[in-house]
Design an enzyme around this catalytic site. Structure first.
Site: not given
Length: 322
Positions: A61, A91, A132, A161, A194, A216
Site C-alpha cells: 500500500q 488514513c 481504499k 471503510h 468495525e 482489521g
C-alpha cells in the site's frame, strides 16, 4: 494499519488461516524516489515472492498525493514483485491529512483520478492496482464521485471503510451507506470497518451488499475470526473459533519474531499492544496482560511466556526453558 498490522502479525495471522490476501502498512510517498530498502522494510514478504511464509499474497500500500511521485515509486515497487499495489485514500491521521494525503484527498475527486491513473500507467498491466477509501472527509457527500474517480483512474477493486475521516474509529461503521458506492461503480467493492465478530460480518454483508470483507483490528483481537466466518459460510455456524491454548504457540512465535526483527525498546510494547487487543476476545488475555504490563526486560518476558505456556499445558521450547 500503521504500527499494528506489520509483517510480524501478518505472518502469525496468516498461519492461523482463513485469509485470502493481506495489505501492508502504508508506505508514505512524499517527493522522493524511495530506495528499495524502504519497501523491503515495510514488506519483507517481497523476498518471499510477495507472500507471507504461510503463502498468503501481500499487496503493498502506497500513500501520497503527487501523481508523478506516486507513479515513480509504484514503478520501482512493481519491480520487487508485490502481489499488487493498493492506494490509501482513507488514513485519518492528522499528520497525514495535513500534508494532503490519505482521507484528505476525498475532498478532491479529480486529484484522486490523476493519482490512480498515474500509478496504473506506471506499472505492468498484469499487476492489480486497488484503492481504499472512507465515506468522505467531513461527510459522505462526495463518496460516489471519489469511488468513480478511482474506477476511472484504473483501480480494479475498492475497499470502503464505512466511516468518514471526521468519524475516526468511533463506532458505529455505517455499512448501510456502502450500497450507494457499489451502485456507482462497476468494480468489486469490499466492506470494511468495525467487524469484530461473525455476527458483525453477517450484518455488514446484509447492509453493505458486499460478499467480500476486509478485517482489521477485529482480526488482531480475534485471530480465528476469518476461520469462524468461513465456517459459518460452510453451514457450520457456531463452530468454535481459535481457543486460547491454540493461540499460545502463535503468541510465542510473535514474540520470537519481535525479538529478532525489532529494536529492543520496541519489543515489550508490541507484545503488550497485541495482548491489549486480545482482551476483547479472550478472558485469559486479560490475566496475561496484567502479568506482563510492568515487564520491560526481554529475559523477564521470555520467562513469563514460558510460565504461561506451562500453565496452559503446552510444549515449552528448549531455548525458552533453558
Amino acid at each position: 494499519m500503521e504500527g499494528l498490522l506489520d509483517f510480524v502479525l501478518r505472518d502469525v495471522l496468516t498461519r492461523v488461516g482463513g485469509v485470502d490476501r493481506c495489505v501492508s502498512e502504508f508506505i508514505r510517498v512524499t517527493g522522493s524516489l524511495l530506495p528499495e530498502r524502504v519497501f523491503h522494510r515495510f514488506l519483507p514478504e517481497l523476498r518471499n515472492g510477495g507472500r507471507t511464509l504461510a503463502g498468503v499474497p501481500v499487496r503493498a500500500q502506497l500513500l501520497g498525493s503527487d501523481p508523478v511521485s506516486m507513479a515513480e515509486n509504484a514503478a520501482r515497487l512493481a519491480e520487487l514483485g508485490p502481489e499488487g499495489i493498493d492506494l490509501n485514500f482513507g488514513c485519518p491521521a492528522r499528520t497525514v491529512n495535513r500534508h494532503g494525503g490519505g482521507a484528505a484527498l476525498l475532498r478532491e475527486p479529480e486529484r484522486i483520478a490523476r493519482v490512480v491513473a498515474a500509478v496504473r500507467r506506471a506499472v505492468p498491466r498484469h499487476l492489480p492496482v486497488s484503492a481504499k477509501m472512507r465515506l468522505g472527509y467531513d461527510d459522505a457527500s462526495l463518496a460516489r464521485e471519489c469511488a468513480q474517480a478511482m474506477e476511472s483512474g484504473g483501480a480494479c477493486e475498492l475497499v470502503v471503510h464505512a466511516r468518514t475521516k471526521a468519524d475516526g474509529y468511533r463506532p458505529p461503521a455505517h455499512w448501510d451507506r456502502i450500497p450507494l458506492i457499489r451502485d456507482a461503480v462497476g468494480i468489486p467493492v469490499v466492506a470494511n470497518g468495525e467487524i469484530w465478530t461473525v455476527q458483525d460480518a453477517l450484518r455488514c454483508r446484509e447492509l453493505s451488499g458486499c460478499d467480500a470483507l476486509m478485517l482489521g483490528r477485529g482480526m488482531v483481537a480475534d485471530p480465528g475470526l476469518a476461520l469462524a466466518i468461513r465456517a459459518h459460510d460452510r453451514g457450520q455456524g457456531g463452530a468454535a473459533a481459535l481457543a486460547w491454548a491454540e493461540l499460545l504457540p502463535q503468541l510465542e512465535r510473535f514474540w520470537e519474531m519481535v525479538c529478532e526483527d525489532l529494536d529492543p525498546p520496541q519489543r515489550a510494547g508490541r507484545l503488550k499492544q497485541w495482548l491489549n487487543l486480545l482482551r476483547r476476545r479472550y478472558p485469559e488475555a486479560q490475566r496475561a496482560f496484567d502479568e506482563v504490563r510492568t515487564l520491560t526486560d526481554q529475559q523477564a518476558i521470555g520467562a513469563w511466556l514460558c510460565a504461561l505456556l506451562l500453565r496452559a499445558g503446552g510444549p515449552v521450547p528448549a531455548a525458552r526453558a533453558a
